[in-house]
Motif scaffolding. Sequence first.
Motif, PDB file in Angstrom:
ATOM      1  N   PRO A  49       0.804  -1.021   0.071  1.00 48.93           N
ATOM      2  CA  PRO A  49       0.073   0.102   0.041  1.00 48.93           C
ATOM      3  C   PRO A  49       0.843   1.394  -0.148  1.00 48.93           C
ATOM      4  O   PRO A  49       0.400   2.099  -0.767  1.00 48.93           O
ATOM      5  N   ALA A  50       1.947   1.218   0.737  1.00 46.44           N
ATOM      6  CA  ALA A  50       2.690   2.448   0.814  1.00 46.44           C
ATOM      7  C   ALA A  50       3.371   2.960  -0.618  1.00 46.44           C
ATOM      8  O   ALA A  50       3.585   4.074  -0.892  1.00 46.44           O
ATOM      9  N   ALA A  51       3.764   1.867  -1.314  1.00 46.08           N
ATOM     10  CA  ALA A  51       4.228   1.994  -2.588  1.00 46.08           C
ATOM     11  C   ALA A  51       3.037   2.425  -3.746  1.00 46.08           C
ATOM     12  O   ALA A  51       3.480   3.441  -4.584  1.00 46.08           O
ATOM     13  N   GLU A  52       2.068   1.781  -3.279  1.00 43.77           N
ATOM     14  CA  GLU A  52       0.888   2.254  -4.295  1.00 43.77           C
ATOM     15  C   GLU A  52       0.660   3.875  -3.913  1.00 43.77           C
ATOM     16  O   GLU A  52       0.360   4.569  -5.065  1.00 43.77           O
ATOM     17  N   VAL A  53       0.290   4.070  -2.781  1.00 45.04           N
ATOM     18  CA  VAL A  53       0.248   5.408  -2.136  1.00 45.04           C
ATOM     19  C   VAL A  53       1.419   6.424  -2.886  1.00 45.04           C
ATOM     20  O   VAL A  53       0.948   7.532  -3.469  1.00 45.04           O
ATOM     21  N   ALA A  54       2.317   6.133  -2.873  1.00 45.61           N
ATOM     22  CA  ALA A  54       3.618   6.998  -3.540  1.00 45.61           C
ATOM     23  C   ALA A  54       3.262   7.279  -5.110  1.00 45.61           C
ATOM     24  O   ALA A  54       3.422   8.254  -5.494  1.00 45.61           O
ATOM     25  N   ARG A  55       2.997   5.907  -5.814  1.00 39.22           N
ATOM     26  CA  ARG A  55       2.885   6.225  -7.134  1.00 39.22           C
ATOM     27  C   ARG A  55       1.632   6.993  -7.492  1.00 39.22           C
ATOM     28  O   ARG A  55       1.734   7.710  -8.628  1.00 39.22           O
ATOM     29  N   LEU A  56       0.554   6.676  -6.877  1.00 38.60           N
ATOM     30  CA  LEU A  56      -0.723   7.067  -7.167  1.00 38.60           C
ATOM     31  C   LEU A  56      -0.584   8.703  -6.843  1.00 38.60           C
ATOM     32  O   LEU A  56      -1.441   9.498  -7.537  1.00 38.60           O
ATOM     33  N   SER A  57      -0.087   9.007  -5.616  1.00 43.08           N
ATOM     34  CA  SER A  57      -0.141  10.369  -5.335  1.00 43.08           C
ATOM     35  C   SER A  57       0.837  11.216  -6.366  1.00 43.08           C
ATOM     36  O   SER A  57       0.437  12.395  -6.587  1.00 43.08           O
ATOM     37  N   GLN A  58       1.974  10.647  -6.671  1.00 40.53           N
ATOM     38  CA  GLN A  58       2.650  11.292  -7.820  1.00 40.53           C
ATOM     39  C   GLN A  58       1.868  11.305  -9.111  1.00 40.53           C
ATOM     40  O   GLN A  58       2.066  12.429 -10.033  1.00 40.53           O
ATOM     41  N   GLN A  59       1.105  10.343  -9.458  1.00 44.56           N
ATOM     42  CA  GLN A  59      -0.016  10.589 -10.563  1.00 44.56           C
ATOM     43  C   GLN A  59      -0.826  11.630 -10.387  1.00 44.56           C
ATOM     44  O   GLN A  59      -1.048  12.356 -11.466  1.00 44.56           O
ATOM     45  N   VAL A  60      -1.406  11.924  -9.307  1.00 42.40           N
ATOM     46  CA  VAL A  60      -2.393  13.000  -9.120  1.00 42.40           C
ATOM     47  C   VAL A  60      -1.613  14.266  -9.153  1.00 42.40           C
ATOM     48  O   VAL A  60      -2.022  15.197  -9.991  1.00 42.40           O
ATOM     49  N   GLU A  61      -0.482  14.383  -8.811  1.00 40.11           N
ATOM     50  CA  GLU A  61       0.301  15.799  -9.132  1.00 40.11           C
ATOM     51  C   GLU A  61       0.711  15.956 -10.374  1.00 40.11           C
ATOM     52  O   GLU A  61       0.359  16.906 -10.761  1.00 40.11           O
ATOM     53  N   GLU A  62       1.072  14.865 -10.990  1.00 39.75           N
ATOM     54  CA  GLU A  62       1.459  14.933 -12.658  1.00 39.75           C
ATOM     55  C   GLU A  62       0.230  15.319 -13.528  1.00 39.75           C
ATOM     56  O   GLU A  62       0.377  16.041 -14.407  1.00 39.75           O
ATOM     57  N   THR A  63      -0.825  14.677 -13.083  1.00 32.95           N
ATOM     58  CA  THR A  63      -1.913  15.108 -13.880  1.00 32.95           C
ATOM     59  C   THR A  63      -2.320  16.327 -13.542  1.00 32.95           C
ATOM     60  O   THR A  63      -2.930  17.093 -14.692  1.00 32.95           O
ATOM     61  N   ALA A  64      -2.276  16.804 -12.498  1.00 32.51           N
ATOM     62  CA  ALA A  64      -2.854  18.380 -12.437  1.00 32.51           C
ATOM     63  C   ALA A  64      -2.000  19.163 -12.905  1.00 32.51           C
ATOM     64  O   ALA A  64      -2.386  20.213 -13.547  1.00 32.51           O
ATOM     65  N   HIS A  65      -0.506  18.800 -12.782  1.00 36.91           N
ATOM     66  CA  HIS A  65       0.377  19.599 -13.207  1.00 36.91           C
ATOM     67  C   HIS A  65       0.295  19.943 -15.046  1.00 36.91           C
ATOM     68  O   HIS A  65       0.442  20.851 -15.622  1.00 36.91           O
ATOM     69  N   ARG A  66      -0.213  18.755 -15.435  1.00 31.48           N
ATOM     70  CA  ARG A  66      -0.604  18.772 -17.070  1.00 31.48           C
ATOM     71  C   ARG A  66      -1.858  19.282 -17.458  1.00 31.48           C
ATOM     72  O   ARG A  66      -2.068  19.718 -18.694  1.00 31.48           O
ATOM     73  N   GLY A  67      -2.676  19.758 -16.227  1.00 27.45           N
ATOM     74  CA  GLY A  67      -4.154  20.417 -16.615  1.00 27.45           C
ATOM     75  C   GLY A  67      -4.797  19.572 -16.944  1.00 27.45           C
ATOM     76  O   GLY A  67      -5.854  19.712 -17.700  1.00 27.45           O
ATOM     77  N   GLN A  68      -4.671  18.121 -16.733  1.00 26.02           N
ATOM     78  CA  GLN A  68      -5.667  17.069 -16.878  1.00 26.02           C
ATOM     79  C   GLN A  68      -6.339  16.799 -15.638  1.00 26.02           C
ATOM     80  O   GLN A  68      -6.365  17.320 -14.698  1.00 26.02           O
ATOM     81  N   ARG A  69      -7.598  16.208 -15.753  1.00 20.24           N
ATOM     82  CA  ARG A  69      -8.502  15.839 -14.636  1.00 20.24           C
ATOM     83  C   ARG A  69      -8.196  14.587 -14.087  1.00 20.24           C
ATOM     84  O   ARG A  69      -7.902  13.601 -14.670  1.00 20.24           O
ATOM     85  N   VAL A  70      -8.153  14.593 -12.864  1.00 18.62           N
ATOM     86  CA  VAL A  70      -7.725  13.331 -12.119  1.00 18.62           C
ATOM     87  C   VAL A  70      -9.004  12.600 -12.034  1.00 18.62           C
ATOM     88  O   VAL A  70     -10.455  13.164 -11.855  1.00 18.62           O
TER      89      VAL A  70
END
Length: 121
Positions: A49-70
């Motif tokens: 779960p900790a690794a998934e949280v890290a990966r998915l949290s990074q995905q949320v940040e990158e998605t928002a940074h690209r201006g896409q919708r989470v």
Amino acid sequence: MEPGRLVMRAAGLTLVLSTAACATPDLYSWGRYEDSIAAMYATSSGYDPAAEVARLSQQVEETAHRGQRVPPGLRAHIGFLLIEAGNAERGVQYLRAEKEAFPESSVFVDGILARYHGNEP
């Protein structure tokens, strides 16, 4: 109207519509979210779960940074994983962010929060 022209117009309209459908971007950036859900339910061991949280949290940040919708549910999934991992404060923040982004998720998210606090909805 003669039949040949009607066929040509129909063919042209079909071409335009099929080209437009191919050019439509995805509404959400799903990333690894679906894979994470599948892995969580498919395996009883080896799921970190900790690794998934890290990966998915990074995905949320990158998605928002690209201006896409989470996508809907991603923040709630991260929140659930954080609560399960013992980081309830941060998990509740993600759950509240899910409700803010998708108000229609309120019943689902409130149910998770009620169970966490020891109250059944």
